[in-house]
Design a protein around this motif. Structure first.
Motif, short mmCIF file in Angstrom:
data_model
loop_
_atom_site.label_atom_id
_atom_site.label_comp_id
_atom_site.label_asym_id
_atom_site.label_seq_id
_atom_site.Cartn_x
_atom_site.Cartn_y
_atom_site.Cartn_z
N TRP A 1 35.49 -6.32 41.60
CA TRP A 1 36.50 -6.41 42.24
C TRP A 1 37.48 -7.52 41.54
O TRP A 1 36.99 -7.52 40.73
CB TRP A 1 36.25 -7.26 43.62
CG TRP A 1 35.47 -8.29 43.44
CD1 TRP A 1 36.01 -9.44 43.50
CD2 TRP A 1 34.04 -8.19 43.43
NE1 TRP A 1 34.33 -10.44 42.89
CE2 TRP A 1 33.72 -9.72 43.17
CE3 TRP A 1 33.10 -7.42 43.50
CZ2 TRP A 1 32.26 -10.01 42.71
CZ3 TRP A 1 31.40 -7.62 43.77
CH2 TRP A 1 31.02 -8.62 43.64
N GLU A 2 38.83 -7.57 41.88
CA GLU A 2 39.74 -8.10 41.16
C GLU A 2 39.86 -9.90 41.52
O GLU A 2 40.45 -9.58 43.41
CB GLU A 2 40.51 -7.59 39.93
CG GLU A 2 39.99 -6.38 39.37
CD GLU A 2 41.10 -5.35 39.37
OE1 GLU A 2 42.66 -6.06 39.47
OE2 GLU A 2 41.44 -4.59 38.22
N VAL A 3 39.93 -10.56 40.86
CA VAL A 3 40.85 -11.66 41.28
C VAL A 3 41.99 -12.38 40.72
O VAL A 3 42.08 -12.41 39.40
CB VAL A 3 39.51 -13.05 41.27
CG1 VAL A 3 40.37 -14.48 41.54
CG2 VAL A 3 38.53 -12.35 41.73
N ASP A 4 43.15 -12.62 41.36
CA ASP A 4 43.85 -12.97 40.43
C ASP A 4 43.96 -14.93 40.11
O ASP A 4 43.78 -15.40 41.13
CB ASP A 4 45.68 -13.22 40.99
CG ASP A 4 46.95 -13.55 40.55
OD1 ASP A 4 46.60 -13.38 39.50
OD2 ASP A 4 47.63 -13.38 41.50
N LEU A 5 44.25 -15.07 39.03
CA LEU A 5 44.28 -17.04 38.65
C LEU A 5 45.33 -17.20 37.91
O LEU A 5 45.75 -18.52 37.38
CB LEU A 5 43.29 -16.62 37.68
CG LEU A 5 41.82 -16.52 37.98
CD1 LEU A 5 40.49 -16.01 36.46
CD2 LEU A 5 40.92 -17.22 38.75
N ALA A 6 46.37 -16.73 38.43
CA ALA A 6 47.38 -17.42 38.20
C ALA A 6 49.12 -16.63 39.27
O ALA A 6 49.19 -15.67 39.01
CB ALA A 6 48.23 -16.93 36.68
N ARG A 7 49.78 -17.99 39.35
CA ARG A 7 51.27 -17.80 39.39
C ARG A 7 52.21 -17.03 38.89
O ARG A 7 52.25 -17.20 37.41
CB ARG A 7 51.11 -18.34 40.70
CG ARG A 7 50.88 -18.60 41.80
CD ARG A 7 51.55 -19.24 42.69
NE ARG A 7 50.62 -19.43 43.99
CZ ARG A 7 51.10 -20.34 45.29
NH1 ARG A 7 52.20 -21.48 45.33
NH2 ARG A 7 50.62 -20.57 46.60
N GLU A 8 53.30 -16.64 39.04
CA GLU A 8 54.50 -16.24 38.27
C GLU A 8 55.41 -17.65 37.85
O GLU A 8 55.07 -18.53 38.93
CB GLU A 8 55.42 -14.98 39.26
CG GLU A 8 56.23 -14.80 38.46
CD GLU A 8 57.61 -13.84 39.17
OE1 GLU A 8 58.60 -13.48 38.19
OE2 GLU A 8 56.77 -13.67 40.27
#
Length: 342
Positions: A200-207
């Motif tokens: 699985w993958e986890v996003d650690l930054a917004r645009e």
């Protein structure tokens, strides 16, 4: 007895193997790998052996080209000797492996050789060791992708979870009153795993927002929902994770913790759980590279573990992995073309 093995200056990324009395493959207590600004790899591994079960213990570091170096330590000799002699053996191992890394750095373009595993181990050990090679192809990893959601039943009031159960962050007004990382803000996945490979993958930054400085991502034994302090959340107690603690750096929860030099700071983290082989691997998805692998032994159901930390603008979001891109199927029909001469 706990034995640690460190080495820096390797290229490409090396593998680590522990052996006891030249015959038995030892399962490492943990393995961490990192890459420095000079593009060279560093590796740190540790294992535990019984005083009565082993005499000679070796740590081998090898490359896929077949090149390897090994250092050994006589456990019984160290036990029966004074502390200064034990310290000498420890420093000697670190010095030998460090020198090996430097040599391989200077001559890395000339390395050739045969696969050493078949000469060094029996067939069963060879098969087990070759399975420890870590994949770094994100498309291949995504073939093992699973859909992960956050379990609201075990989310604390100090956490805010979105309706789709994909995003979590600290609740408005939450104030961390303790010292260090807020381990009590952990959220758990709703899925449990008892076998197989899962990614699985986890996003650690917004645009347009810097990557998160505070987060914790890994797995935990199902049922370990009470986190109070750092000393209680170790692999021996059923927790395995990578943690980013702002200016205190990024570390794994080994005992003692091992701090890693991971640059750039991950914006999207991939997690591969290989339950059957006792491995938890982390990847920088945007950089498309392997960060480190922790080795352990899972004995019961494990569930994903998340912690969004505090003082960050960006939340922590569990992503739906895109389907892997399949290579076009080549036609079995012969290709017709005008022949030409060079």
């Amino acid at each position: 007895m706990n034995i640690s093995c460190k080495s820096s200056g390797w290229y490409p990324e090396p593998n680590v193997t522990w052996m006891s009395d030249e015959r038995t493959v030892l399962r490492p207590g943990g393995v961490s790998r990192s890459r420095g600004a000079d593009e060279m790899f560093s590796v740190h591994s540790w294992t535990a052996v019984s005083h009565s079960d082993a005499q000679l213990v070796s740590c081998s570091i090898s490359l896929k080209t077949g090149e390897f170096r090994e250092s050994r330590i006589d456990i019984q000799a160290v036990i029966s000797s004074d502390p200064w002699k034990a310290l000498f053996f420890t420093l000697l191992i670190c010095a030998l492996l460090g020198l090996t890394g430097l040599i391989l750095y200077k001559y890395r373009h000339k390395l050739t050789g045969t696969i050493w595993l078949k000469d060094f181990c029996d067939d069963e050990s060879t098969e087990r060791l070759t399975k420890e090679v870590v994949e770094d192809n994100i498309e291949e990893l995504r073939k093992h992708a699973v859909q992960i959601t956050i379990d609201p039943e075990h989310s604390l009031p100090d956490l805010r979870v979105t309706k789709d159960r994909k995003t979590v962050r600290d609740a408005p007004g939450y104030k961390h009153t303790g010292e260090g990382f807020p381990y009590e803000l952990c959220a758990f996945g709703a899925q449990r795993f008892t076998s197989g490979r899962h990614y699985w993958e986890v996003d650690l930054a917004r645009e347009n927002t810097p990557p998160k400085n505070y987060w914790l991502i890994g797995v935990a034994e199902h049922g370990n929902f009470c986190l109070k302090n750092r000393s209680a959340i170790t692999p021996s107690n059923g927790y395995w994770f990578l943690c980013s603690d702002g200016p205190n750096g990024i570390y794994i929860n080994s005992d003692p913790p091992v701090t890693l030099s991971l640059t750039p700071r991950p914006e999207q983290l991939g997690v591969l759980l290989d339950y059957d082989h006792g491995q938890l691997s982390f990847y920088n998805v945007k950089e498309r590279k392997h960060l480190l692998t922790m080795s352990s032994r899972f004995t019961g159901p494990v569930t994903p573990l998340f912690n969004p930390g505090v003082e960050d603008l960006s939340p922590l979001t569990v992503l739906d992995c895109p389907k892997p891109v399949e290579s076009p199927v080549e036609s079995s029909q012969p290709l017709l073309s005008n022949s030409s001469e060079a």
